[in-house]
Write a protein that holds these residues in place. Sequence first.
Motif, PDB file in Angstrom:
ATOM      1  N   LEU A 154      -3.956 -10.544  -6.644  1.00  0.00           N
ATOM      2  CA  LEU A 154      -2.976 -11.359  -7.976  1.00  0.00           C
ATOM      3  C   LEU A 154      -2.053 -11.187  -8.140  1.00  0.00           C
ATOM      4  O   LEU A 154      -1.760  -9.412  -7.542  1.00  0.00           O
ATOM      5  CB  LEU A 154      -4.220 -11.126  -8.892  1.00  0.00           C
ATOM      6  CG  LEU A 154      -5.316 -11.071  -9.341  1.00  0.00           C
ATOM      7  CD1 LEU A 154      -5.593 -10.394 -10.688  1.00  0.00           C
ATOM      8  CD2 LEU A 154      -5.217 -12.902  -8.956  1.00  0.00           C
ATOM      9  N   PRO A 155      -0.747 -12.064  -8.885  1.00  0.00           N
ATOM     10  CA  PRO A 155       0.354 -11.039  -8.856  1.00  0.00           C
ATOM     11  C   PRO A 155       0.512 -10.404  -9.824  1.00  0.00           C
ATOM     12  O   PRO A 155      -0.497 -10.054 -10.652  1.00  0.00           O
ATOM     13  CB  PRO A 155       1.293 -12.756  -9.088  1.00  0.00           C
ATOM     14  CG  PRO A 155       0.045 -13.155 -10.327  1.00  0.00           C
ATOM     15  CD  PRO A 155      -1.607 -13.162  -9.036  1.00  0.00           C
ATOM     16  N   ASP A 156       1.395 -10.162 -10.156  1.00  0.00           N
ATOM     17  CA  ASP A 156       2.443  -9.509 -11.601  1.00  0.00           C
ATOM     18  C   ASP A 156       1.545 -10.319 -12.297  1.00  0.00           C
ATOM     19  O   ASP A 156       1.721  -9.410 -13.397  1.00  0.00           O
ATOM     20  CB  ASP A 156       3.699  -8.956 -11.473  1.00  0.00           C
ATOM     21  CG  ASP A 156       4.178  -8.346  -9.480  1.00  0.00           C
ATOM     22  OD1 ASP A 156       3.768  -7.516  -9.154  1.00  0.00           O
ATOM     23  OD2 ASP A 156       4.116  -9.630  -9.008  1.00  0.00           O
ATOM     24  N   VAL A 157       1.876 -11.319 -12.780  1.00  0.00           N
ATOM     25  CA  VAL A 157       1.800 -11.662 -14.004  1.00  0.00           C
ATOM     26  C   VAL A 157       0.917 -13.189 -14.058  1.00  0.00           C
ATOM     27  O   VAL A 157       1.166 -13.887 -12.874  1.00  0.00           O
ATOM     28  CB  VAL A 157       3.442 -11.716 -14.852  1.00  0.00           C
ATOM     29  CG1 VAL A 157       3.374 -12.878 -16.033  1.00  0.00           C
ATOM     30  CG2 VAL A 157       4.117 -10.709 -15.131  1.00  0.00           C
ATOM     31  N   ILE A 158      -0.124 -13.332 -14.631  1.00  0.00           N
ATOM     32  CA  ILE A 158      -0.369 -14.396 -15.013  1.00  0.00           C
ATOM     33  C   ILE A 158      -0.419 -14.901 -16.460  1.00  0.00           C
ATOM     34  O   ILE A 158      -0.377 -14.595 -17.390  1.00  0.00           O
ATOM     35  CB  ILE A 158      -2.066 -14.570 -14.559  1.00  0.00           C
ATOM     36  CG1 ILE A 158      -2.981 -12.963 -15.123  1.00  0.00           C
ATOM     37  CG2 ILE A 158      -2.368 -13.688 -13.101  1.00  0.00           C
ATOM     38  CD1 ILE A 158      -4.406 -13.275 -14.427  1.00  0.00           C
ATOM     39  N   THR A 159      -0.574 -16.926 -16.210  1.00  0.00           N
ATOM     40  CA  THR A 159      -0.891 -17.402 -17.526  1.00  0.00           C
ATOM     41  C   THR A 159      -1.747 -17.522 -18.037  1.00  0.00           C
ATOM     42  O   THR A 159      -3.243 -17.445 -16.991  1.00  0.00           O
ATOM     43  CB  THR A 159      -0.294 -18.553 -17.657  1.00  0.00           C
ATOM     44  OG1 THR A 159       1.148 -18.562 -17.085  1.00  0.00           O
ATOM     45  CG2 THR A 159      -0.068 -19.457 -18.350  1.00  0.00           C
ATOM     46  N   LEU A 160      -2.777 -17.416 -18.486  1.00  0.00           N
ATOM     47  CA  LEU A 160      -4.259 -17.361 -19.657  1.00  0.00           C
ATOM     48  C   LEU A 160      -4.128 -18.376 -20.781  1.00  0.00           C
ATOM     49  O   LEU A 160      -3.147 -18.287 -21.762  1.00  0.00           O
ATOM     50  CB  LEU A 160      -5.374 -15.838 -19.601  1.00  0.00           C
ATOM     51  CG  LEU A 160      -5.059 -15.332 -18.471  1.00  0.00           C
ATOM     52  CD1 LEU A 160      -5.587 -14.109 -18.588  1.00  0.00           C
ATOM     53  CD2 LEU A 160      -6.165 -15.532 -17.680  1.00  0.00           C
ATOM     54  N   GLU A 161      -4.557 -19.193 -21.044  1.00  0.00           N
ATOM     55  CA  GLU A 161      -5.327 -19.822 -22.348  1.00  0.00           C
ATOM     56  C   GLU A 161      -5.789 -18.525 -22.917  1.00  0.00           C
ATOM     57  O   GLU A 161      -6.757 -17.976 -22.765  1.00  0.00           O
ATOM     58  CB  GLU A 161      -6.170 -20.885 -22.241  1.00  0.00           C
ATOM     59  CG  GLU A 161      -5.197 -22.514 -20.959  1.00  0.00           C
ATOM     60  CD  GLU A 161      -6.128 -22.867 -20.582  1.00  0.00           C
ATOM     61  OE1 GLU A 161      -6.208 -24.425 -21.395  1.00  0.00           O
ATOM     62  OE2 GLU A 161      -7.055 -23.024 -19.647  1.00  0.00           O
ATOM     63  N   ASP A 162      -5.828 -19.164 -24.260  1.00  0.00           N
ATOM     64  CA  ASP A 162      -6.050 -17.703 -25.506  1.00  0.00           C
ATOM     65  C   ASP A 162      -7.530 -17.487 -25.331  1.00  0.00           C
ATOM     66  O   ASP A 162      -8.104 -16.363 -25.429  1.00  0.00           O
ATOM     67  CB  ASP A 162      -5.711 -18.727 -27.032  1.00  0.00           C
ATOM     68  CG  ASP A 162      -4.301 -18.784 -26.724  1.00  0.00           C
ATOM     69  OD1 ASP A 162      -3.448 -18.224 -26.306  1.00  0.00           O
ATOM     70  OD2 ASP A 162      -3.875 -18.702 -28.108  1.00  0.00           O
ATOM     71  N   THR A 163      -8.321 -19.232 -25.200  1.00  0.00           N
ATOM     72  CA  THR A 163      -9.758 -18.915 -25.356  1.00  0.00           C
ATOM     73  C   THR A 163     -10.485 -18.383 -23.708  1.00  0.00           C
ATOM     74  O   THR A 163     -11.328 -17.275 -23.726  1.00  0.00           O
ATOM     75  CB  THR A 163     -10.761 -20.335 -25.122  1.00  0.00           C
ATOM     76  OG1 THR A 163      -9.730 -21.077 -23.795  1.00  0.00           O
ATOM     77  CG2 THR A 163     -10.245 -20.739 -26.455  1.00  0.00           C
ATOM     78  N   GLN A 164      -9.832 -17.585 -22.853  1.00  0.00           N
ATOM     79  CA  GLN A 164      -9.456 -17.157 -21.653  1.00  0.00           C
ATOM     80  C   GLN A 164      -9.971 -15.472 -21.120  1.00  0.00           C
ATOM     81  O   GLN A 164     -10.259 -14.817 -20.482  1.00  0.00           O
ATOM     82  CB  GLN A 164      -9.277 -17.859 -20.739  1.00  0.00           C
ATOM     83  CG  GLN A 164      -9.315 -19.474 -20.641  1.00  0.00           C
ATOM     84  CD  GLN A 164     -10.863 -20.267 -20.490  1.00  0.00           C
ATOM     85  OE1 GLN A 164     -11.782 -19.424 -19.675  1.00  0.00           O
ATOM     86  NE2 GLN A 164     -11.111 -20.935 -20.487  1.00  0.00           N
TER      87      GLN A 164
END
Length: 437
Positions: A99-109
């Motif tokens: 994994l990278p340092d920072v990830i985008t996540l949708e709220d529901t996930q």
Amino acid sequence: MVKKIHVIAGVAIVSGLTMSGCATGGGPVKDGPKIAQSPSAKLSGEIKVWSWDVAAKALQRMAPAFEKANPGVKVEVVDIGYDNAYDKITVGLKSGSGLPDVITLEDTQIPGYTENFPGGLVDLTSVASKYKADFDPAKWAASSSAKGLFALPWDSAPVGLFYRRDYFKQAGIDPESIVTWDDAVKAGEKIKQATGKRLFVSDLTRPDGFTMLLQQLGQGYFKDGKVAVNSPEAVRALTLLKTLKDKDLIQNEKGWDGRVTATKQGKAATQPTAAWWSGTLTGEMAELSGKFGVIPLPAFDANGSRTSVNGGSALSITSQTKNQDLSWAFVEWLLANKENQVSMMRTEALFPAYLPALADPLFDEPQPYFGGQQINRLFADQVKDIPPVELTGDDTQAQEFLKKAISASLLNGADPKAELDGAAKRIATATKRPLAQ
């Protein structure tokens, strides 16, 4: 940041994650790391950020300014594409690497990952709690759990009612007269009689509309950890949809493409959805400029909530980062910053969850496409009033059971309460959660 697949994709991936949980092996330690940023540390080194679509474009545009303000720092933004995003994130969390340092996540996930991979995301509480009052309460709740704060909210998705000015005029209806859903049903009947158009477009095989209405009533699928999909609020939400369907006021279309096509063809007079729909209208239906307006979402009761949420995202720091200081500094700079949030709203139409940004004059600008209406101010004023609800790692699994209940009620005429009672029992069995009383 919701796009066409953001609303409908990702369910199978994360529902599989939810049902299998950490028992699939390879998960990180039980209690995850807490951020331990040193305020005096000089920022240096590199970080990698995963995102997709318009969010990735915003990150790629903004990163150079952060690098310029911090010489020697490098931020690499990778657009991993939405279709593969959660596959890659799940594999990385399960294996503890990649994994990278920072990830985008949708709220529901977020809840699914924090519950099924404890330790996979960094707890931001110690550095971010000072910002709590500055963010959309519903988004802050979605990023949090009893164990900490595992993401910083990015974009919000307040819901209103987009309407066709010409259809309302033809039916002799003042849009401002629609205060409650009862008003909307009556208006829908008049509009259909006068124009032949239905009230709005929805995919009746999916729970999205039901979920939005349920949050408007201040509830999620679970309450205090217990299954609550058959609560009085849930029955009320599904009963409203059944009433609209029984009166032939819903244009049933399959998925996102069906909704866009039906709207483009003028098959419905309204669309209850989030602020990001304005980007779809202006981007894909330029020929309809001047025909749309926006009013607050009709309330269930005269003094009830007049908004909900449909979408939104956040940024999380993974426990695999080797540069916690830089990762947090970038996330904080990007999201807890009025100027940067306004810039992303202006350029990428990412509606800020950061409340100070909503006071910017940008939100008061008349929108020519919407007949000069200041629709962004309407949505901005709603953000703080979005009802927070309880989200869990079992939400996506619950959705799968709700699909059948909702389809049975809306397409086959089954009783809403009976269908939701059945769904609640099946969800309780599958998740091993008790039923709410």
